[in-house]
Design an enzyme around this catalytic site. Sequence first.
Site, PDB file in Angstrom:
ATOM      1  N   GLN A 122     -10.187  -3.914  -2.877  1.00  0.00           N
ATOM      2  CA  GLN A 122     -11.453  -3.396  -2.353  1.00  0.00           C
ATOM      3  C   GLN A 122     -12.606  -3.739  -3.298  1.00  0.00           C
ATOM      4  OE1 GLN A 122     -12.176  -1.523   0.589  1.00  0.00           O
ATOM      5  NE2 GLN A 122     -14.210  -2.113  -0.101  1.00  0.00           N
ATOM      6  N   ARG A 138       0.881  -1.186   0.000  1.00  0.00           N
ATOM      7  CA  ARG A 138       0.000   0.000   0.000  1.00  0.00           C
ATOM      8  C   ARG A 138       0.904   1.217   0.000  1.00  0.00           C
ATOM      9  NH1 ARG A 138      -5.129   1.656   3.630  1.00  0.00           N
ATOM     10  NH2 ARG A 138      -6.033   0.326   2.041  1.00  0.00           N
ATOM     11  N   ARG A 172     -13.449  -8.245   2.349  1.00  0.00           N
ATOM     12  CA  ARG A 172     -12.057  -8.004   1.951  1.00  0.00           C
ATOM     13  C   ARG A 172     -11.241  -9.263   2.217  1.00  0.00           C
ATOM     14  NH1 ARG A 172      -9.758  -2.942   1.810  1.00  0.00           N
ATOM     15  NH2 ARG A 172      -7.930  -4.113   1.168  1.00  0.00           N
ATOM     16  N   CYS A 218     -16.462   1.971   1.117  1.00  0.00           N
ATOM     17  CA  CYS A 218     -15.273   1.136   1.363  1.00  0.00           C
ATOM     18  C   CYS A 218     -14.723   1.318   2.771  1.00  0.00           C
ATOM     19  CB  CYS A 218     -14.202   1.426   0.323  1.00  0.00           C
ATOM     20  SG  CYS A 218     -13.710   3.157   0.312  1.00  0.00           S
ATOM     21  N   HIS A 265      -7.559   0.670  -6.277  1.00  0.00           N
ATOM     22  CA  HIS A 265      -7.703  -0.151  -5.063  1.00  0.00           C
ATOM     23  C   HIS A 265      -8.415  -1.458  -5.457  1.00  0.00           C
ATOM     24  CE1 HIS A 265      -7.822  -1.173  -0.983  1.00  0.00           C
ATOM     25  NE2 HIS A 265      -8.644  -0.282  -0.478  1.00  0.00           N
ATOM     26  N   ASP A 286     -17.128   7.249  -1.131  1.00  0.00           N
ATOM     27  CA  ASP A 286     -15.834   7.146  -0.444  1.00  0.00           C
ATOM     28  C   ASP A 286     -15.505   8.546   0.085  1.00  0.00           C
ATOM     29  OD1 ASP A 286     -13.267   6.393   0.392  1.00  0.00           O
ATOM     30  OD2 ASP A 286     -12.390   6.435  -1.615  1.00  0.00           O
TER      31      ASP A 286
HETATM   32  N1  NVA Z   1      -9.845   6.842  -1.400  1.00  0.00           N
HETATM   33  C1  NVA Z   1      -9.438   6.438  -0.069  1.00  0.00           C
HETATM   34  C2  NVA Z   1      -9.709   4.994   0.123  1.00  0.00           C
HETATM   35  C3  NVA Z   1      -9.415   4.475   1.506  1.00  0.00           C
HETATM   36  C4  NVA Z   1      -9.645   3.003   1.637  1.00  0.00           C
HETATM   37  C5  NVA Z   1      -7.979   6.770   0.152  1.00  0.00           C
HETATM   38  O1  NVA Z   1      -7.185   6.535  -0.770  1.00  0.00           O
HETATM   39  O2  NVA Z   1      -7.628   7.252   1.220  1.00  0.00           O
HETATM   40  N1   CP Z   2     -11.081   0.147   2.779  1.00  0.00           N
HETATM   41  C1   CP Z   2      -9.794   0.103   3.176  1.00  0.00           C
HETATM   42  O1   CP Z   2      -8.890  -0.139   2.390  1.00  0.00           O
HETATM   43  O2   CP Z   2      -9.603   0.328   4.493  1.00  0.00           O
HETATM   44  P1   CP Z   2      -8.195   0.581   5.216  1.00  0.00           P
HETATM   45  O3   CP Z   2      -7.670   1.882   4.667  1.00  0.00           O
HETATM   46  O4   CP Z   2      -8.518   0.665   6.674  1.00  0.00           O
HETATM   47  O5   CP Z   2      -7.279  -0.547   4.902  1.00  0.00           O
END
Ligand code: NVA
Ligand code: CP
Length: 309
Positions: free
Chosen positions: A136, A106, A296, A268, A133, A228
């Site tokens: 997800q 990540r 997930r 999400c 993502h 989101d």
């Molecule tokens: N769009 C959000 C998704 C978090 C799971 C981010 O990238 O922070």
């Molecule tokens: N939805 C998701 O990816 O959650 P986290 O950022 O907590 O991993």
Amino acid sequence: MNLKGRDFLTLMDFTKDEILYLLDFAQEIKKDVKSGHFLPILKNKNLALIFSKPSLRTRVSFEIGMRQLGGNSLTLKQDEINLGIRESIADTARVLSGYADCVMIRTFAHKDVEEFVQYATIPTINGLTDDCHPCQIMADLLTIKEHFSKLEGLKLTYVGDGNNVANSLLVGCALVGINVAISSPKGYEPTGRFLNFAKEIAKTSGIKVEILNEPELAVDGANIIYTDVWASMGQESEAQARKEIFKPYQINAQLCSFASKDVIVMHCLPAHREEEITHDVLEKYADVIFRQAENRMHAQKAIMASIIG
Ligand code: NVA
Ligand code: CP
């Protein structure tokens, strides 16, 4: 279906049949676990998780998912390895390839994950980049399939920022035959290769891919409304300004009234209540939203069990 050794970087790298296979497999694994059968498919396998951004769901679902399959995992946070800073991404990829059987990353720039896979000799999973993502959306498709007992022909409307989640939804929905509409403020719509990929599929499959600025029009006939956060990880300095810009894009009871009677609302998570979604709407659809989070783990187990050799 043999996916051994494949990376899981974007849904664009997979065919419709491969995605449907992974969803079926996830359902099977989920059923086994729910009935108390933990098949040690990944016994003695090791997963390394790299986080340059925070996480609750991704970390816990990968770690526990790996354990449920009989394998092990370890988490490396940003302050421990400083991906791309303490040493080159290429060197990190080659070092980890000597220890682990799979890596999940990540991070911010998608190109960093692309660089990692060029040097890694083990499968790599994208656990979120600024661009997409995919894990997800596999969980989301699993949740939609469980709820509606089908995927093809449904309509999903995403309301909010045209971000990483929106990009992967465009691709995932288009691949499995879900009509997809995205409603974002001007200047915040998804653009680029993910949108183009979905539009290309639409040309031959007959599904609709729409980008609309007006949320009321976009949710017309929607079976699924999805949202989101308005400011993603890494955009914290824009959060205040975005609150004003995105105000008309809040998922509230009134907006939901324009959708199909059978509509479900998805998120999400993490959620910012009273920003992108009201507390009441989130609670009304809490069963679906928290099932998404649980899924997930099952979706990712199917991915890991398929790609780890
Ligand atoms: N769009 C959000 C998704 C978090 C799971 C981010 O990238 O922070
Ligand atoms: N939805 C998701 O990816 O959650 P986290 O950022 O907590 O991993």
